[in-house]
Design a protein around this motif. Structure first.
Motif, mmCIF file in Angstrom:
data_model
loop_
_atom_site.group_PDB
_atom_site.id
_atom_site.type_symbol
_atom_site.label_atom_id
_atom_site.label_comp_id
_atom_site.label_asym_id
_atom_site.label_seq_id
_atom_site.Cartn_x
_atom_site.Cartn_y
_atom_site.Cartn_z
ATOM 1 N N THR A 32 0.791 -1.232 0.000
ATOM 2 C CA THR A 32 0.000 0.000 0.000
ATOM 3 C C THR A 32 0.825 1.285 0.000
ATOM 4 O O THR A 32 0.257 2.371 -0.111
ATOM 5 N N SER A 33 2.133 1.175 0.142
ATOM 6 C CA SER A 33 2.967 2.376 0.192
ATOM 7 C C SER A 33 4.085 2.290 -0.849
ATOM 8 O O SER A 33 5.267 2.379 -0.533
ATOM 9 N N THR A 34 3.676 2.111 -2.112
ATOM 10 C CA THR A 34 4.617 1.960 -3.218
ATOM 11 C C THR A 34 4.791 3.291 -3.940
ATOM 12 O O THR A 34 3.809 3.921 -4.338
ATOM 13 N N HIS A 35 6.041 3.708 -4.114
ATOM 14 C CA HIS A 35 6.313 5.025 -4.682
ATOM 15 C C HIS A 35 7.393 4.978 -5.750
ATOM 16 O O HIS A 35 8.266 4.107 -5.747
ATOM 17 N N HIS A 51 2.766 7.996 -5.882
ATOM 18 C CA HIS A 51 2.164 6.913 -5.099
ATOM 19 C C HIS A 51 1.213 6.105 -5.985
ATOM 20 O O HIS A 51 0.195 6.619 -6.462
ATOM 21 N N VAL A 52 1.549 4.850 -6.199
ATOM 22 C CA VAL A 52 0.790 3.998 -7.122
ATOM 23 C C VAL A 52 0.439 2.670 -6.443
ATOM 24 O O VAL A 52 1.054 2.281 -5.448
ATOM 25 N N PRO A 53 -0.540 1.955 -6.981
ATOM 26 C CA PRO A 53 -0.866 0.637 -6.423
ATOM 27 C C PRO A 53 0.190 -0.396 -6.792
ATOM 28 O O PRO A 53 0.900 -0.257 -7.791
ATOM 29 N N LEU A 54 0.289 -1.431 -5.986
ATOM 30 C CA LEU A 54 1.105 -2.604 -6.306
ATOM 31 C C LEU A 54 0.496 -3.804 -5.598
ATOM 32 O O LEU A 54 0.478 -3.865 -4.371
ATOM 33 N N ILE A 55 -0.018 -4.743 -6.379
ATOM 34 C CA ILE A 55 -0.644 -5.940 -5.830
ATOM 35 C C ILE A 55 -0.114 -7.158 -6.585
ATOM 36 O O ILE A 55 -0.120 -7.193 -7.817
#
Length: 545
Positions: free
Chosen positions: A62-65, A494-498
Motif C-alpha cells: 500500500t505504500s509503493t512510490h 504513489h501507485v498501487p502494487l498488488i
C-alpha cells in the motif's frame, strides 16, 4: 552403469521438480496513470472478480512510490520491469534532447525498422534506446532463450520497453487502421492469431456505440458534476457530458484515436492479451513465459477529464470488468493455478488546477517557454550577447539544455550560467529552486528528498545541464482544461502494487516499497538473476516460503 543411470534420472527429476515449482506464466500489468487511491475511491462501483479479487486474495503493497523525477509513461514502465531508474536504464522521459543529433528524440523511435501489418511510420519503433535488461530478458537468458516474451499495449512505448530487448514480439495499436501491429525489429510478418483478431474489426464495432455510463449518475457520488468547465471536449462536442456520441466523434476525427481515448481501448487490450496467451501458447511450454501488459486508456481519459470526473470513474468501472474477463480466462486456462501476476501503475496524476483554485488551493501551470525566455534574457544581458542568442536550446523533463557553442564562445560554465539565471527564475512563484546537474552527485546524500529524486532521474549522457524544482500542485499543462503528471510529489509518485496468483500470500504490506523493487522480487521468486542494472530490493512477505 546402474549408479550412473540412477544419478542421471534423479538429476532430471530434480530439475523437473524445480521447474514445476515455478509458475508457467508471469503477467506484469501496468495501468497507465493509476493513482493509489483510485482502488478505494471507486471501490463501491467495482464488481467481484477484478480489482476486488486482487485486493481480497493478493498481497497488497500500500505504500509503493516512484523515487525519481520525471514521473512519465516511458520511464515508469521501464523502471517497473528493469528494477532500476533513469539514472541507470537511460529512459529519462518519453522524449529528451539528444546532443549528438542536436534535436529531441522519442524513447522508442528507430528509423531502421518499419511496421509489420500497418502504416509504415507507425511501426518505426524498437527498444534500442533501452540501456539495461528487463526481467523478461533475464527470464530468457536463464534458459538459453527458450522462454517466450510478448508485450501488449496500445501505446508502443508501453509495449516495447517492458518486454525488453530480446522479446519475441511487442504489439501496439496502429491508430490509422485500428489494428494491432509490430515492427521488423521483432519479425517480418504477423502471426495468424493477430491477423484473426484484426479481421474481427473490433475497433469499428466498439466505436459504433455511444460511451454510456455503467450505472445511474447518482452512483458516482464520489465525483464532481458531469458538466465541468475544467474538463476537455472531443471534437464536435459542446459539453463534456454523458453519453459521448462515439460514432459522430469518430466521423469528425477520421481515425481510431478514440480507441486509446476511451474505455473501448481497455476492452481491446484485454481481449488481445487473451488471444496472445492462446495464440503463442504462453505458459504451456517447459519454461516460464512472460506477458507484459499495459492498459493505456486511463491515461488519456485522466488527462482529458481529471481525477474528479465521472468519465474517469466509469473508465475504471469498465476496466474492472475487463480485468475480470482476463482473470476468469486465466483461471480456466490454467486450472492448476500455475501463473502469477502483479498490477501497478507507471505514475499517478495531479488534480486539475482550476478545480483546486476554485476551492482555494494554490496551484497553477508550469510554463517552460516563459522560463526559457527569462533565462536567455538574463544570459544575453550578462554576456552582452544581444537579444537573439539562445543559451538555453531545449527544455525537457524539468531540465534546461545549454548551448555548448555559446558557452565556449563566452568562456563560461554550466554552473556559472545557473548562478546567472537563478535570481530571475526564482521570481516565479512556482519555482522552488534551480539546480546545476553537476551538483546531483552530492544530492544522493542530501537531506532534501526532492533533490534525491533528481539524482535518480538523471542520466549523465542524456540529461540536461540544470534542473528546475517546483512547489507542489503546479504541473506541466496545456490549457485551462485537463491535467497532467511528472512531479516528485505524492499524487504523481504513489501507485498501487498488488501481487496475485501462484505462491502469493494473502495480505497487506504498509511498509515503504519502491517501484524498482518489483523486478528483483519476481526474479527472486523465479530463482533467476535480477535485471543487470537492478538495484531494487526483494519485497519481504509477498511469496510463501
Amino acid at each position: 552403469m546402474k549408479k550412473i543411470l540412477v544419478f542421471t534420472a534423479a538429476l532430471a527429476f530434480a530439475v523437473s521438480a524445480q521447474q514445476a515449482e515455478r509458475p508457467k506464466l508471469v503477467i506484469g500489468i501496468v495501468v497507465d496513470q493509476m493513482r493509489y487511491d483510485y482502488i478505494y475511491r471507486f471501490w463501491d462501483l467495482f464488481g467481484d472478480g477484478g480489482f476486488k479479487e486482487l485486493v481480497n486474495n493478493g498481497y497488497n503493497c500500500t505504500s509503493t512510490h516512484y523515487t525519481y523525477v520525471p514521473t512519465f509513461t516511458a520511464p515508469g514502465h521501464t523502471s517497473i520491469f528493469t528494477g532500476t531508474t533513469p539514472w541507470m536504464h537511460g529512459i529519462i522521459g518519453n522524449n529528451w534532447f539528444e546532443r549528438e543529433t542536436n534535436k529531441p528524440v522519442y524513447c522508442a523511435e528507430d528509423k531502421t525498422v518499419t511496421a509489420v501489418g500497418g502504416t509504415p511510420a507507425n511501426g518505426e519503433f524498437s527498444p534500442r534506446r533501452l540501456l539495461v535488461n528487463s526481467i523478461a530478458d533475464e527470464m530468457k537468458i536463464s534458459n538459453s532463450f527458450h522462454s517466450k516474451v510478448i508485450g501488449v499495449a496500445i501505446k508502443e512505448r508501453s509495449s516495447i520497453l517492458p518486454a525488453g530487448r530480446s522479446a519475441d514480439a511487442a504489439y501496439w495499436l496502429d491508430r490509422a487502421t485500428g489494428k494491432w501491429i509490430t515492427s521488423t525489429y521483432y519479425r517480418t510478418d504477423l502471426p495468424a492469431w493477430v491477423n484473426n483478431y484484426n479481421n474481427l474489426k473490433r475497433a469499428d464495432e466498439l466505436l459504433s456505440k455511444k460511451w454510456e455510463l455503467s450505472f445511474p449518475i447518482e452512483k458516482y457520488s464520489m465525483c464532481g458534476p458531469d458538466d465541468s468547465k475544467f474538463e476537455g471536449l472531443f471534437k464536435g462536442e459542446e459539453k463534456p457530458i454523458f453519453p459521448h456520441d462515439l460514432p459522430t466523434i469518430k466521423s469528425l476525427m477520421g481515425d481510431y484515436e478514440l480507441i486509446p481515448s476511451t474505455p473501448m481501448g481497455d476492452i481491446m487490450t484485454a481481449e488481445f492479451a487473451i488471444e496472445a496467451i492462446k495464440g503463442e501458447n504462453l505458459g504451456k511450454g517447459e519454461f516460464t513465459d512472460i506477458l507484459t501488459l499495459s492498459f493505456s486508456p486511463p491515461d488519456y481519459v485522466g488527462h482529458r477529464y481529471g481525477p474528479q470526473s465521472v468519465e474517469l470513474a466509469d473508465c475504471y468501472v469498465k476496466l474492472d470488468k475487463d480485468l475480470k474477463l482476463l482473470f476468469d480466462f486465466l483461471k480456466s486456462h490454467f486450472p492448476k493455478g500455475d501463473y502469477v501476476l502483479f498490477l501497478s501503475a507507471d505514475h499517478g496524476v495531479a488534480e486539475i488546477p482550476g478545480f483546486l483554485r476554485q476551492n482555494h488551493i494554490d496551484c497553477g501551470l508550469i510554463d517552460f517557454s516563459a522560463y526559457t525566455k527569462a533565462a536567455n534574457a538574463a544570459l544575453n544581458n550578462h554576456f552582452n550577447a544581444g537579444t537573439d542568442s539562445n543559451f538555453v536550446i531545449n527544455a525537457q523533463n524539468y531540465q534546461f539544455y545549454f548551448n555548448y557553442d555559446l558557452m565556449k564562445k563566452y568562456k563560461t560554465t554550466s554552473e556559472e550560467m545557473v548562478e546567472i539565471i537563478k535570481p530571475e527564475l526564482m521570481k516565479f512563484t512556482e519555482i522552488r529552486d534551480v539546480v546545476p546537474s553537476s551538483s546531483l552527485d552530492e544530492a544522493s546524500n542530501s537531506a532534501d528528498p526532492v533533490r534525491k529524486k533528481f539524482f535518480f532521474g538523471y542520466h549523465k549522457k542524456r540529461g540536461g545541464d540544470c534542473w528546475i524544482d517546483f512547489v507542489p500542485a503546479w504541473l506541466l499543462g496545456f490549457g485551462n482544461t485537463g491535467t497532467s503528471h511528472g512531479s516528485p510529489f505524492e499524487y504523481d509518485s504513489h501507485v498501487p502494487l498488488i501481487f496475485y496468483g501462484m505462491g502469493v500470500n494473502k495480505g497487506e504490506n504498509n511498509s515503504a516499497v519502491e517501484i524498482i523493487d518489483i523486478a528483483p522480487t519476481i526474479a527472486n521468486y523465479l530463482k533467476i538473476m535480477a535485471p543487470n542494472g537492478s538495484f531494487g530490493k526483494v519485497i519481504q512477505g509477498v511469496f510463501k516460503k
